[in-house]
Design an enzyme around this catalytic site. Structure first.
Site, PDB file in Angstrom:
ATOM      1  N   CYS A  89      51.396  45.272  42.987  1.00 24.36           N
ATOM      2  CA  CYS A  89      50.356  44.395  42.950  1.00 24.36           C
ATOM      3  C   CYS A  89      51.264  42.900  42.869  1.00 24.36           C
ATOM      4  CB  CYS A  89      49.360  44.332  41.946  1.00 24.36           C
ATOM      5  SG  CYS A  89      48.951  46.092  41.733  1.00 24.36           S
ATOM      6  N   CYS A 213      35.797  45.117  40.431  1.00 20.18           N
ATOM      7  CA  CYS A 213      36.832  45.607  40.912  1.00 20.18           C
ATOM      8  C   CYS A 213      37.170  44.675  42.119  1.00 20.18           C
ATOM      9  CB  CYS A 213      36.708  46.972  41.504  1.00 20.18           C
ATOM     10  SG  CYS A 213      35.971  48.044  40.253  1.00 20.18           S
ATOM     11  N   SER A 214      38.399  44.271  42.297  1.00 24.61           N
ATOM     12  CA  SER A 214      38.908  43.758  43.392  1.00 24.61           C
ATOM     13  C   SER A 214      39.091  44.519  44.539  1.00 24.61           C
ATOM     14  CB  SER A 214      40.471  42.860  43.114  1.00 24.61           C
ATOM     15  OG  SER A 214      41.151  43.897  42.789  1.00 24.61           O
ATOM     16  N   HIS A 339      42.291  41.531  47.651  1.00 27.57           N
ATOM     17  CA  HIS A 339      43.677  41.849  46.974  1.00 27.57           C
ATOM     18  C   HIS A 339      44.732  42.520  47.777  1.00 27.57           C
ATOM     19  CE1 HIS A 339      47.004  42.374  44.125  1.00 27.57           C
ATOM     20  NE2 HIS A 339      46.537  43.462  43.644  1.00 27.57           N
TER      21      HIS A 339
END
Ligand SMILES: [Zn+2]
Lengths: 393, 152
Positions: A89, A213-214, A339
């Site tokens: 990430c 949540c992304s 994301h």
């Protein structure tokens, strides 16, 4: 801390993010076109280095050796450094940090940093398998777990230890989605989310709901970093890299220690803020890694913006809104923007430049910002990466 | 032929002594025992089983047996978004449990009760289960709950 010669970020651009009808290579091309449009002084011939942040192109796009592919798509022929960085990430910020280090050390003069991920595939199970690889895959991922249940356990512990509530979690999502409503690049640019609506969305991994949540997102972003003496050739308002920090200490979940005390983030913050010579309270805004709502609350605490356990209250006080102590995630965050793993850290840096140059819509413009911090966690919050920027004038 | 191996496992089995130096972990697990390696020099209890000690960097490790019971430190469940080969297993309940009598917090899947019936501090028991391709792995079982939709 002396860190070599000055380095400036002089411009950047992002593609539209979302579930895109576009391939990995097409996203790279879009980012390149937008970058060269956004930075008119940028000449391909002057770019000596290319850093590509990409987390899992081998799985999502079945493609390795992506840095030279990106160079070809961007019309670049790097002759100093061409490489890809992978840090899940945080792959994008990792690429920026590498470019920063190379320029500070005198190995590069003008570097392009591209971050990209194509995550939406016809089989979401295939994509979920990719996400399981980010964990200690044979020992932790093999249990069927990906990021949501891990951060759900973090939220459960924070609720148990400090009384944090689902309403406070939803509050993070409300704020970041509202900011995203002024960001045309954001995955949820046109979607409105009230606290009531968020609290009514289905559970993904209890206690986390869909709005906590992304998302799995397709997108790319790119920035240009240059040696300090060249900055004025590109912009009147460089974003100076003033500080940087990173910390990794464990990977298997058995070695995680307290789920609510992110020791690595406190360490990275000391390093990043210390090298910039400022305190967290001096920041005008921060792009924090809100992969999940609970993450942002704990990040307030680990940065020292509020006492341990008080992240929810700090949010409710409006301290991370425009007009509060430190504006957090004016871009819309990962919750509002989506994301795409490798692109997120680069898009956060694009936001820093846009905020410094007052080129965002008023609804998300931080008043006269001078100091900004960008943070990414990766994996199970076991790695923290941070950079501090100061607006030049 | 139907592929049944959950693909979050290794694509090809790596549990035998021809493939891994910690094959003993899987042999012990087949016999119902949980084990790992410990450094003879500094006593560091290592998880997962290692072949070199990350603390002193020595290679003089010994196998030790671990307790089979623990207490839940945290848990959740994957309600949507399973990896390939595990879609039929949803919901996948998982948790971290502090083993009773060993300084180790172990992560694993939980069977025997769904997440709605679990609580922090609840006792879990480690058990082996068979994975296709003649593999074995461990999971937690809780007693007293409703049967979960799982491969139990
Ligand atoms: Zn040792």
């Amino acid at each position: 801390m002396s860190t070599g010669r000055p380095v400036a970020l002089v411009g950047g651009a992002s593609t539209v993010w979302g579930v895109r009808a576009a391939t990995w290579s097409e996203l790279v091309q879009e980012a390149g076109a937008r970058l060269f449009a956004a930075v008119p002084g940028l000449a391909a011939a002057d770019v000596d280095s290319l850093f590509v942040g990409a987390a899992e192109p081998e799985r999502f796009a079945f493609q390795s050796h992506v840095a030279p592919l990106a160079a070809e798509l961007l019309g670049l022929a790097p002759h100093r450094i061409v490489q890809r960085t992978e840090l899940a990430c945080a792959s994008g910020q990792s690429a920026i940090r590498s470019a920063y280090a190379a320029i500070a050390a005198g190995l590069s003069e003008v570097a392009v940093v591209l971050g990209v991920e194509k995550m939406n595939l016809p089989s979401m199970a295939e994509a979920n398998t990719s996400m399981a690889c980010v964990m200690d895959r044979p020992w932790d991922g093999a249990h069927g777990a990906t990021a949501p249940p891990f951060f759900a356990m973090v939220a459960q512990r924070h609720m148990l230890e400090y009384g944090t509530t689902p309403e406070q979690l939803a509050g993070v999502s409300v704020k970041n989605h509202r900011f995203a409503n002024s960001n045309p690049d954001a995955q949820f640019y046109e979607k409105k989310f009230s606290r009531e609506k968020l609290l009514g969305l289905p559970l993904v991994a209890p206690p986390l709901r869909l709005g906590d949540c992304s998302s799995m997102t397709d997108g790319a972003a790119a920035v240009v970093l240059v040696a300090g003496e060249k900055a004025r050739q590109y912009t009147d308002t460089p974003a100076w890299v003033r500080g940087s920090g990173q910390h990794a200490s464990w990977h298997n979940l058995a070695n995680s220690g307290s789920l609510t005390d992110w020791v690595g983030m406190r360490s990275a913050a000391r390093e990043a803020l210390g090298s910039a010579g400022i305190t967290a309270q001096q920041l005008d805004f921060a792009e924090l890694h809100d992969c999940f709502t609970i993450s942002e609350l704990i990040e307030y605490e680990m940065l020292g913006l509020c006492p341990r356990g008080q992240g929810g209250r700090y949010l409710e006080e409006g301290q991370t809104e425009i007009g509060g102590d430190v504006v957090v995630n004016p871009r819309g965050g990962l919750l509002g923007c989506g994301h795409p793993l490798g692109a997120t850290g680069v898009a956060q840096a694009v936001e820093v430049y846009r905020q410094f140059t007052h080129s965002v819509p008023p609804a998300r413009q931080v008043p006269d910002p001078e100091w900004a911090l960008v943070h990414n966690l990766s994996g199970s919050a076991n790695v923290h990466s941070m950079m501090v920027y100061q607006r030049g004038s | 032929m139907k592929r049944t191996t959950p693909t979050a496992f290794d694509f090809f089995p790596q549990e035998e002594s021809q493939q891994t130096r910690v094959s003993r972990f899987f042999e012990e697990l087949r016999a119902g025992r949980l084990s790992t390696t410990r450094c003879r020099k500094d006593g560091a209890l290592l998880w997962p089983p290692r072949v070199a000690c990350p603390r002193c960097h020595g290679e003089d490790l010994e196998w030790v047996e671990l307790p089979l019971t623990g207490r839940l430190y945290a848990f959740s469940a994957v309600l949507v978004g399973a990896p390939l080969g595990m879609e039929q297993d949803l919901p996948i309940t998982v948790g971290l449990a502090d083993l009773e009598g060993a300084p180790l917090r172990l992560f694993g899947r939980i069977v025997g009760a769904g997440w709605e019936r679990l609580s922090v501090g609840q006792r879990v028991r480690v058990e082996p289960f068979a994975v296709p391709d003649e593999r074995v792995f461990y999971r937690f079982r809780v007693d007293g709950g409703l049967a979960e939709n799982s491969s139990a």
